[in-house]
Design a protein around this motif. Structure first.
Motif, mmCIF file in Angstrom:
data_model
loop_
_atom_site.group_PDB
_atom_site.id
_atom_site.type_symbol
_atom_site.label_atom_id
_atom_site.label_comp_id
_atom_site.label_asym_id
_atom_site.label_seq_id
_atom_site.Cartn_x
_atom_site.Cartn_y
_atom_site.Cartn_z
ATOM 1 N N SER A 27 1.808 6.572 -6.943
ATOM 2 C CA SER A 27 0.781 7.516 -7.406
ATOM 3 C C SER A 27 1.307 8.948 -7.463
ATOM 4 O O SER A 27 0.697 9.821 -8.067
ATOM 5 N N GLU A 75 0.846 -1.211 0.000
ATOM 6 C CA GLU A 75 0.000 0.000 0.000
ATOM 7 C C GLU A 75 0.877 1.255 0.000
ATOM 8 O O GLU A 75 0.603 2.221 -0.720
ATOM 9 N N TYR A 77 0.968 4.014 -2.919
ATOM 10 C CA TYR A 77 0.780 5.454 -2.667
ATOM 11 C C TYR A 77 1.936 6.246 -3.277
ATOM 12 O O TYR A 77 1.739 7.247 -3.975
#
Ligand SMILES: Nc1ncnc2c1ncn2[C@@H]1O[C@H](COP(=O)(O)OP(=O)(O)OP(=O)(O)O)[C@@H](O)[C@H]1O
Ligand SMILES: O=P(O)(O)OC[C@H]1O[C@H](OP(=O)(O)OP(=O)(O)O)[C@H](O)[C@@H]1O
Ligand SMILES: O=C(O)c1cccnc1
Length: 498
Positions: A79, A72, A76
């Protein structure tokens, strides 16, 4: 599942964004494995004090031991569209590899000396900056403040009452930890007891007294429930005409018949010196000379000192907001600076230039020694040396002020103690934190080994933190080199870094 801290959080992403962009950049520049040395040090002692207390190492160890990035986290970061896949993969398979040296928690520390040294691949040594500073700055700030408050109390107990006014959870819990290291005896914070073993204590709030139809009834009901731990809050209505007489009545009618000795009364408003003296007299005359008087209400080291000068009869101080937030000087300005880069067997010193002399960093991979007089057992000076430089205290050691170099002192009959302890080697933890109560005792003992002149609140003596001749020469040679490179060029600007 990702590794967690005591509150169940994975703090690996608690880093400033620029640490990540720089680390990503080091990788892309082929510098990933270049070994760098960073120092954490601070420049100014809070509240104009003569020393600070080092704290927060255990939380830093916890963070570094758990440092890892989840899918995760990587998603992130991806992104953000600014990190290369190789870097993201590096983070996903992150394994801490640095060496770390640090002061032991509870050690008195002084401006300009490294208190944490991180050596390792620059991609990693850079990444940990934020948490190194965050954990050490916060707890050192509160431990330093607590130690001031405790010293002002001159042997009387100090309880830390600050959770409700702390700046969030960690401010409260880790603040309680730091306050205990600095010398507080106990905390009102329950989780600090559960998780860190700091004795949790408590009296009662005004709401308890207000909930009953009379002050006496509130005292009597509390005494029946907690006969062995009964401290009554005596200022809800009037300390001398109501609170103390009702407390004495409760002690006589409830506690003594139950076979218990009453513990204390707490005064939380009004003129504490005046009220405590009157209350002491009333309690003594009633045969309760062993009952403690607890004082609270926005206390700090100065009010406590003032109260004692006024002859206040206080056995125990409860201190909250001014301690937990270090309200009078709430920033411990520790910084993290590049000091050296390894090249083969050598370390290339790195310096940060500034217009103000105190802000010019001391380059090099370093060690810190503290000299204790064998005669008085007191600390006389600290010496910052190159990491592998031998210090022979069996012979007289001449130290000198690194700026006013003509100011010299020859130390004789001293013992030299290395202050930086290995914590991690190649990413492996090689240090075991002592029990918190041992850290606290160590802190109080080390403060006892400082001169009174360094400990006074007003205009304390500046403790010597000097550089070894080798280190000083290296720093000066570097400064000379930089200034010769800049001859004819515009002045060296603040921010110039070599
Ligand atoms: N004898 C004293 N000498 C110096 N400072 C004192 C003395 N007694 C109390 N203080 C301090 O003075 C401040 C008084 O605070 P404040 O003006 O809020 O009064 P208070 O008694 O708390 O009023 P209240 O009854 O409204 O709660 C507190 O910080 C307290 O610790
Ligand atoms: O003043 P500090 O140093 O921060 O110490 C903690 C304060 O917290 C409590 O007051 P609060 O008004 O919050 O609750 P109370 O109703 O129990 O007095 C306590 O009575 C102290 O005055
Ligand atoms: O137990 C107490 O007396 C207490 C706890 C927190 C804050 N103030 C006082």
């Amino acid at each position: 599942m990702s590794p967690q801290d005591k509150l169940g959080r994975n703090l690996s992403m608690l880093t400033d964004f620029y640490e990540l962009t720089m680390s990503n950049g080091y990788l892309q520049n082929g510098m990933k494995d270049t070994v760098a040395v960073f120092d954490m040090f601070f420049r100014r002692i809070p509240d104009g004090g003569g020393f600070a207390i080092f704290a927060g190492l255990e939380q830093l160890i916890e963070y570094l031991s758990n440092l890892s990035f989840t899918e995760e986290d990587i998603g992130y970061l991806r992104s953000k569209n600014c990190f290369c896949e190789e870097f993201l993969d590096y983070l996903l398979h992150f394994k801490f590899q640095c060496d770390i040296w640090a002061m032991k928690e509870g050690t008195p520390i002084f401006p300009g000396e490294p208190v944490v040294v991180v050596r390792g691949p620059v991609i990693q040594a850079q990444l940990v900056e934020t948490m190194v500073l965050l954990t050490i700055n916060h707890q050192s700030l509160v431990a330093t403040k607590a130690n001031r408050v405790v010293r002002a109390a001159q042997g009387r107990s100090v309880f830390e009452f600050g959770s409700r006014r702390a700046q969030s959870y960690d401010g409260a819990v880790l603040g309680a930890r730091a306050a205990y290291i600095g010398g507080c005896d106990a905390t009102a914070c329950v989780i600090a007891d559960r998780d860190y073993g700091i004795p949790a204590v408590g009296t009662m709030a005004h709401s308890w007294v207000q909930m009953f139809s009379s002050e006496y009834e509130s005292f009597a009901e509390y005494a029946k429930l907690y006969p062995d731990n009964c401290t009554l809050l005596v200022d809800t209505y009037n300390v001398l005409s109501s609170g103390i007489p009702n407390a004495i009545k409760c002690f006589n009618e409830v506690l003594l018949p139950m076979g218990y000795r009453p513990k204390g009364v707490r005064i939380d408003s009004g003129d504490i010196a005046y009220l405590s003296k009157k209350a002491r007299k009333m309690l003594d005359e009633a045969g309760f000379d062993y009952v403690n008087i607890v004082a609270s209400n926005s206390l700090d080291e100065y009010i406590i000192r003032d109260l004692l000068i006024q002859g206040a009869k206080i056995d125990l101080f409860g201190v909250g907001e001014n301690l937990i937030t270090s309200k009078s000087d709430p920033v411990f300005g520790g910084v993290y600076k590049l000091a050296a880069v390894q090249k083969g067997e050598e370390y290339l010193p790195k310096i940060k230039i500034s217009e103000s002399i105190e802000k010019i960093t001391t380059p090099g991979f370093k060690m810190v020694y503290r000299f204790f007089s064998k005669e008085t057992t007191l600390a006389v000076a600290d010496l910052v040396t190159l990491h592998d430089e031998a210090v022979d205290a069996s012979r007289p050691v001449t130290i000198f002020d690194p700026i006013a170099t003509w100011k010299k002192k020859t130390l004789q009959n001293v013992e030299a103690v290395e202050l930086l302890t290995p914590i991690f080697r190649g990413g492996e933890l090689v240090y075991r934190s002592p029990e918190l109560s041992q850290i606290r005792s160590y802190c109080l003992d080390q403060v006892d080994h400082l001169w009174d002149e360094v400990k006074r609140f007003e205009h304390p003596h500046t403790y010597y933190v000097d550089l070894s001749h080798k280190l000083w020469s290296m720093k000066n040679a570097l400064l000379e080199e930089i200034s010769s490179q800049n001859t004819g060029a515009p002045q060296i600007n603040e921010g110039t870094s070599f």
